[in-house]
Design an enzyme around this catalytic site. Structure first.
Site, PDB file in Angstrom:
ATOM      1  N   ALA A  90       0.829  -1.210   0.000  1.00  0.00           N
ATOM      2  CA  ALA A  90       0.000   0.000   0.000  1.00  0.00           C
ATOM      3  C   ALA A  90       0.862   1.257   0.000  1.00  0.00           C
ATOM      4  O   ALA A  90       0.593   2.214  -0.738  1.00  0.00           O
ATOM      5  CB  ALA A  90      -0.928  -0.012   1.215  1.00  0.00           C
ATOM      6  N   TYR A  91       1.895   1.252   0.826  1.00  0.00           N
ATOM      7  CA  TYR A  91       2.793   2.412   0.884  1.00  0.00           C
ATOM      8  C   TYR A  91       3.519   2.584  -0.447  1.00  0.00           C
ATOM      9  O   TYR A  91       3.634   3.709  -0.962  1.00  0.00           O
ATOM     10  CB  TYR A  91       3.791   2.223   2.019  1.00  0.00           C
ATOM     11  CG  TYR A  91       4.725   3.388   2.223  1.00  0.00           C
ATOM     12  CD1 TYR A  91       4.291   4.555   2.852  1.00  0.00           C
ATOM     13  CD2 TYR A  91       6.052   3.323   1.805  1.00  0.00           C
ATOM     14  CE1 TYR A  91       5.149   5.628   3.051  1.00  0.00           C
ATOM     15  CE2 TYR A  91       6.918   4.387   1.993  1.00  0.00           C
ATOM     16  CZ  TYR A  91       6.467   5.535   2.612  1.00  0.00           C
ATOM     17  OH  TYR A  91       7.328   6.587   2.802  1.00  0.00           O
ATOM     18  N   ALA A  92       4.019   1.474  -1.008  1.00  0.00           N
ATOM     19  CA  ALA A  92       4.716   1.552  -2.292  1.00  0.00           C
ATOM     20  C   ALA A  92       3.795   2.074  -3.389  1.00  0.00           C
ATOM     21  O   ALA A  92       4.203   2.896  -4.218  1.00  0.00           O
ATOM     22  CB  ALA A  92       5.275   0.180  -2.667  1.00  0.00           C
ATOM     23  N   SER A  94       1.359   4.089  -3.060  1.00  0.00           N
ATOM     24  CA  SER A  94       1.155   5.523  -2.865  1.00  0.00           C
ATOM     25  C   SER A  94       2.355   6.333  -3.335  1.00  0.00           C
ATOM     26  O   SER A  94       2.205   7.387  -3.958  1.00  0.00           O
ATOM     27  CB  SER A  94       0.836   5.816  -1.397  1.00  0.00           C
ATOM     28  OG  SER A  94       1.985   5.712  -0.568  1.00  0.00           O
ATOM     29  N   LYS A  95       3.557   5.848  -3.042  1.00  0.00           N
ATOM     30  CA  LYS A  95       4.748   6.615  -3.410  1.00  0.00           C
ATOM     31  C   LYS A  95       5.048   6.514  -4.902  1.00  0.00           C
ATOM     32  O   LYS A  95       5.571   7.464  -5.500  1.00  0.00           O
ATOM     33  CB  LYS A  95       5.943   6.164  -2.572  1.00  0.00           C
ATOM     34  CG  LYS A  95       5.803   6.533  -1.093  1.00  0.00           C
ATOM     35  CD  LYS A  95       5.574   8.037  -0.897  1.00  0.00           C
ATOM     36  CE  LYS A  95       5.505   8.428   0.560  1.00  0.00           C
ATOM     37  NZ  LYS A  95       5.334   9.894   0.759  1.00  0.00           N
TER      38      LYS A  95
END
Length: 215
Positions: A90-92, A94-95
């Site tokens: 999820a973080y990846a 987003s970035k």
């Protein structure tokens, strides 16, 4: 995530200062956990803060920035240009999206004489990194097939906090990105050497190494 709050911010900046020369979009949240088990609403929250929060902020302040020929500094991550790792999807996501947004925005605003800069931090000592072991421990369901993976990756991530860089280094990089006369398009700041090397290896080799380390 609150458009009304951002509109009020724009009004206050205009009333109190009459101009805006720089916006830095620094808000962000982690998104740890296996994608197959993570509640989609949680993934949406990560994207809403990290991606749409960035979009909303720039949109709300755009007219002020344009009138002053101001600059936008977007905080991405070393994760932004790298291949995504397990438990960090999820973080990846987003970035990666922030990177795409930054490129598109830069190639639009350059026609208005405005700079858009991406800052890509590696690990820094913050409250976010200090809580990472607990976040991994809480990221899987009871009986999850990913529990062992989460435990190993949590220990690895917690160990990285000890070697994380001083946040003042990142603050200086952001200051440079925001104030130098001719900024670079991207500033990579204290990336983790191991992750950088992994990202340059053939993907099948990295996948095999992950299987051995986390299986």
């Amino acid at each position: 995530t609150d458009s009304a709050s951002l509109a009020a911010l724009a009004e206050r900046v205009a009333a109190d200062h009459g101009r805006l020369d720089l916006v830095v979009t620094f808000a962000g949240v982690l998104g740890i956990g296996p994608l197959g088990e993570t509640d989609p609403d949680r993934i949406q929250q990560v994207l809403d803060v990290n991606v749409m929060g960035t979009v909303r902020t720039v949109h709300a302040l755009f007219d002020l920035l344009r009138s002053s020929g101001g600059r936008v500094v977007l905080i991405s991550s070393e994760t932004g240009p790298q291949h995504a790792m397990p438990m960090n999807g999820a973080y990846a996501m987003s970035k990666h999206a922030v990177e795409a947004y930054g490129d598109a925005l830069r190639r639009e605003l350059m026609f208005l004489g405005m700079d858009v800069v991406l800052v890509q931090p590696g690990p820094f000592r913050t409250g976010m990194t200090a809580s990472i072991l607990r976040r991994f421990q809480e990221s899987t369901r009871p009986g999850s097939p990913f529990a062992a993976m989460a435990a190993v990756m949590g220990e690895m991530a917690a160990g990285e906090d000890d070697k994380a860089a001083d946040p003042r280094v990142l603050a200086q990089a952001v200051w440079t990105a925001g104030t130098t006369a001719r900024p670079r398009h991207r500033y990579a700041v204290k990336w983790d050497v191991g992750r950088r090397l992994l990202d340059h290896l053939p993907v099948p080799l990295v996948d095999r190494a992950l299987t051995l380390a986390l299986g």
